[in-house]
Motif scaffolding. Structure first.
Motif, PDB file in Angstrom:
ATOM      1  N   MET A   1     -55.345  28.880  22.088  1.00  0.00           N
ATOM      2  CA  MET A   1     -56.696  28.382  21.956  1.00  0.00           C
ATOM      3  C   MET A   1     -57.116  28.562  20.490  1.00  0.00           C
ATOM      4  SD  MET A   1     -59.335  27.023  23.537  1.00  0.00           S
ATOM      5  CE  MET A   1     -58.702  27.067  25.181  1.00  0.00           C
ATOM      6  N   LEU A   2     -57.720  27.557  19.931  1.00  0.00           N
ATOM      7  CA  LEU A   2     -58.189  27.601  18.551  1.00  0.00           C
ATOM      8  C   LEU A   2     -59.408  28.514  18.441  1.00  0.00           C
ATOM      9  CD1 LEU A   2     -58.078  26.494  15.640  1.00  0.00           C
ATOM     10  CD2 LEU A   2     -59.577  24.666  16.410  1.00  0.00           C
ATOM     11  N   LYS A   3     -59.327  29.461  17.509  1.00  0.00           N
ATOM     12  CA  LYS A   3     -60.438  30.391  17.293  1.00  0.00           C
ATOM     13  C   LYS A   3     -61.115  30.046  15.974  1.00  0.00           C
ATOM     14  CE  LYS A   3     -60.935  35.261  16.339  1.00  0.00           C
ATOM     15  NZ  LYS A   3     -60.269  36.554  16.443  1.00  0.00           N
ATOM     16  N   ILE A   4     -62.445  29.947  15.996  1.00  0.00           N
ATOM     17  CA  ILE A   4     -63.241  29.666  14.813  1.00  0.00           C
ATOM     18  C   ILE A   4     -64.212  30.823  14.628  1.00  0.00           C
ATOM     19  CG2 ILE A   4     -64.951  28.105  13.800  1.00  0.00           C
ATOM     20  CD1 ILE A   4     -63.583  25.866  15.413  1.00  0.00           C
ATOM     21  N   SER A   5     -64.218  31.403  13.432  1.00  0.00           N
ATOM     22  CA  SER A   5     -65.069  32.564  13.155  1.00  0.00           C
ATOM     23  C   SER A   5     -66.184  32.202  12.185  1.00  0.00           C
ATOM     24  CB  SER A   5     -64.246  33.704  12.544  1.00  0.00           C
ATOM     25  OG  SER A   5     -63.279  34.155  13.459  1.00  0.00           O
ATOM     26  N   ILE A   6     -67.369  32.662  12.510  1.00  0.00           N
ATOM     27  CA  ILE A   6     -68.501  32.586  11.596  1.00  0.00           C
ATOM     28  C   ILE A   6     -68.780  34.024  11.198  1.00  0.00           C
ATOM     29  CG2 ILE A   6     -70.936  31.990  11.345  1.00  0.00           C
ATOM     30  CD1 ILE A   6     -70.399  29.710  13.349  1.00  0.00           C
ATOM     31  N   ILE A   7     -68.687  34.282   9.890  1.00  0.00           N
ATOM     32  CA  ILE A   7     -68.751  35.665   9.419  1.00  0.00           C
ATOM     33  C   ILE A   7     -70.038  35.933   8.639  1.00  0.00           C
ATOM     34  CG2 ILE A   7     -66.240  35.882   9.391  1.00  0.00           C
ATOM     35  CD1 ILE A   7     -66.339  35.550   6.351  1.00  0.00           C
ATOM     36  N   ASP A   8     -70.363  37.207   8.547  1.00  0.00           N
ATOM     37  CA  ASP A   8     -71.560  37.638   7.819  1.00  0.00           C
ATOM     38  C   ASP A   8     -71.453  37.195   6.364  1.00  0.00           C
ATOM     39  OD1 ASP A   8     -73.988  38.884   7.391  1.00  0.00           O
ATOM     40  OD2 ASP A   8     -73.097  40.861   7.062  1.00  0.00           O
ATOM     41  N   GLY A   9     -72.552  36.694   5.848  1.00  0.00           N
ATOM     42  CA  GLY A   9     -72.571  36.205   4.477  1.00  0.00           C
ATOM     43  C   GLY A   9     -72.243  34.725   4.363  1.00  0.00           C
ATOM     44  N   HIS A  10     -71.725  34.140   5.443  1.00  0.00           N
ATOM     45  CA  HIS A  10     -71.363  32.717   5.467  1.00  0.00           C
ATOM     46  C   HIS A  10     -71.942  32.039   6.702  1.00  0.00           C
ATOM     47  CE1 HIS A  10     -68.392  33.021   2.187  1.00  0.00           C
ATOM     48  NE2 HIS A  10     -68.277  34.254   2.633  1.00  0.00           N
ATOM     49  N   HIS A  11     -72.987  32.598   7.260  1.00  0.00           N
ATOM     50  CA  HIS A  11     -73.509  32.094   8.527  1.00  0.00           C
ATOM     51  C   HIS A  11     -74.758  31.226   8.376  1.00  0.00           C
ATOM     52  CE1 HIS A  11     -75.632  35.813   7.680  1.00  0.00           C
ATOM     53  NE2 HIS A  11     -76.615  35.402   8.471  1.00  0.00           N
ATOM     54  N   GLN A  12     -75.317  31.154   7.183  1.00  0.00           N
ATOM     55  CA  GLN A  12     -76.522  30.352   6.968  1.00  0.00           C
ATOM     56  C   GLN A  12     -76.182  28.861   6.905  1.00  0.00           C
ATOM     57  OE1 GLN A  12     -79.579  31.621   6.942  1.00  0.00           O
ATOM     58  NE2 GLN A  12     -78.810  33.700   7.144  1.00  0.00           N
ATOM     59  N   ALA A  13     -77.096  28.032   7.367  1.00  0.00           N
ATOM     60  CA  ALA A  13     -76.925  26.585   7.261  1.00  0.00           C
ATOM     61  C   ALA A  13     -77.037  26.180   5.794  1.00  0.00           C
ATOM     62  CB  ALA A  13     -77.986  25.872   8.089  1.00  0.00           C
ATOM     63  N   LEU A  14     -76.201  25.250   5.387  1.00  0.00           N
ATOM     64  CA  LEU A  14     -76.198  24.727   4.026  1.00  0.00           C
ATOM     65  C   LEU A  14     -76.503  23.236   4.085  1.00  0.00           C
ATOM     66  CD1 LEU A  14     -72.942  26.521   2.874  1.00  0.00           C
ATOM     67  CD2 LEU A  14     -75.281  27.210   2.366  1.00  0.00           C
ATOM     68  N   SER A  15     -76.883  22.662   2.947  1.00  0.00           N
ATOM     69  CA  SER A  15     -77.170  21.229   2.936  1.00  0.00           C
ATOM     70  C   SER A  15     -76.526  20.569   1.734  1.00  0.00           C
ATOM     71  CB  SER A  15     -78.678  20.980   2.928  1.00  0.00           C
ATOM     72  OG  SER A  15     -79.247  21.461   1.729  1.00  0.00           O
ATOM     73  N   ARG A  16     -76.288  19.284   1.872  1.00  0.00           N
ATOM     74  CA  ARG A  16     -75.708  18.472   0.817  1.00  0.00           C
ATOM     75  C   ARG A  16     -76.417  17.124   0.856  1.00  0.00           C
ATOM     76  NH1 ARG A  16     -70.441  18.607   2.450  1.00  0.00           N
ATOM     77  NH2 ARG A  16     -70.084  20.356   1.097  1.00  0.00           N
ATOM     78  N   THR A  17     -76.857  16.628  -0.289  1.00  0.00           N
ATOM     79  CA  THR A  17     -77.516  15.329  -0.353  1.00  0.00           C
ATOM     80  C   THR A  17     -76.454  14.236  -0.434  1.00  0.00           C
ATOM     81  OG1 THR A  17     -79.397  16.323  -1.486  1.00  0.00           O
ATOM     82  CG2 THR A  17     -79.194  13.940  -1.610  1.00  0.00           C
ATOM     83  N   THR A  18     -76.592  13.227   0.424  1.00  0.00           N
ATOM     84  CA  THR A  18     -75.667  12.094   0.434  1.00  0.00           C
ATOM     85  C   THR A  18     -76.463  10.812   0.181  1.00  0.00           C
ATOM     86  OG1 THR A  18     -75.899  11.668   2.800  1.00  0.00           O
ATOM     87  CG2 THR A  18     -74.231  13.277   2.150  1.00  0.00           C
ATOM     88  N   LYS A  19     -75.769   9.696   0.124  1.00  0.00           N
ATOM     89  CA  LYS A  19     -76.442   8.401  -0.073  1.00  0.00           C
ATOM     90  C   LYS A  19     -77.426   8.087   1.047  1.00  0.00           C
ATOM     91  CE  LYS A  19     -72.267   6.418  -1.783  1.00  0.00           C
ATOM     92  NZ  LYS A  19     -71.344   5.293  -1.727  1.00  0.00           N
TER      93      LYS A  19
END
Length: 92
Positions: free
Chosen positions: A1-19
C-alpha cells in the motif's frame, strides 16, 4: 500500500499563481520503496482542505480509466485517507 506522509513544518497549504487563477497545494512525501521518500504536491481546492500531520494512503476514488483504458491518477484532486483507517494495510 502506498504511504504518503505529511510532516511537521511542511503541512501548511501553499499557493501558486497560474494563468487561470491561484492553485493551492500541500507538500507531502510518498514512500515509493527507495532509500528516501519522494516529495510530492497534493492539490487542494482551498487552503482549509489541507490535511493534518500524519500518514495517509490514496482513496480509491483517485483512480480513473484513461483515454486508452489505462489506469490513471486524477492529477487535479488527490483524496487522502488516514493510513491506519479500516481497509488500509499498516505494512508499507
Amino acid at each position: 500500500m502506498l504511504k504518503i506522509s505529511i510532516i511537521d513544518g511542511h503541512h501548511q497549504a501553499l499557493s501558486r499563481t497560474t494563468k487561470t487563477g491561484v492553485r493551492y497545494y500541500q507538500e507531502a512525501y510518498a514512500h515509493l520503496g527507495g532509500a528516501f521518500p519522494q516529495k510530492i504536491e497534493v492539490p487542494l481546492q482551498a487552503p482549509a482542505d489541507a490535511s493534518p500531520i500524519g500518514d495517509y494512503s490514496l482513496d480509491i476514488s483517485n483512480f480513473q480509466a484513461g483515454k486508452y483504458k489505462n489506469l490513471e491518477l486524477n492529477p487535479f484532486e488527490l483524496k487522502l485517507i488516514p493510513f491506519n483507517a479500516k481497509g488500509v494495510s499498516k505494512a508499507a
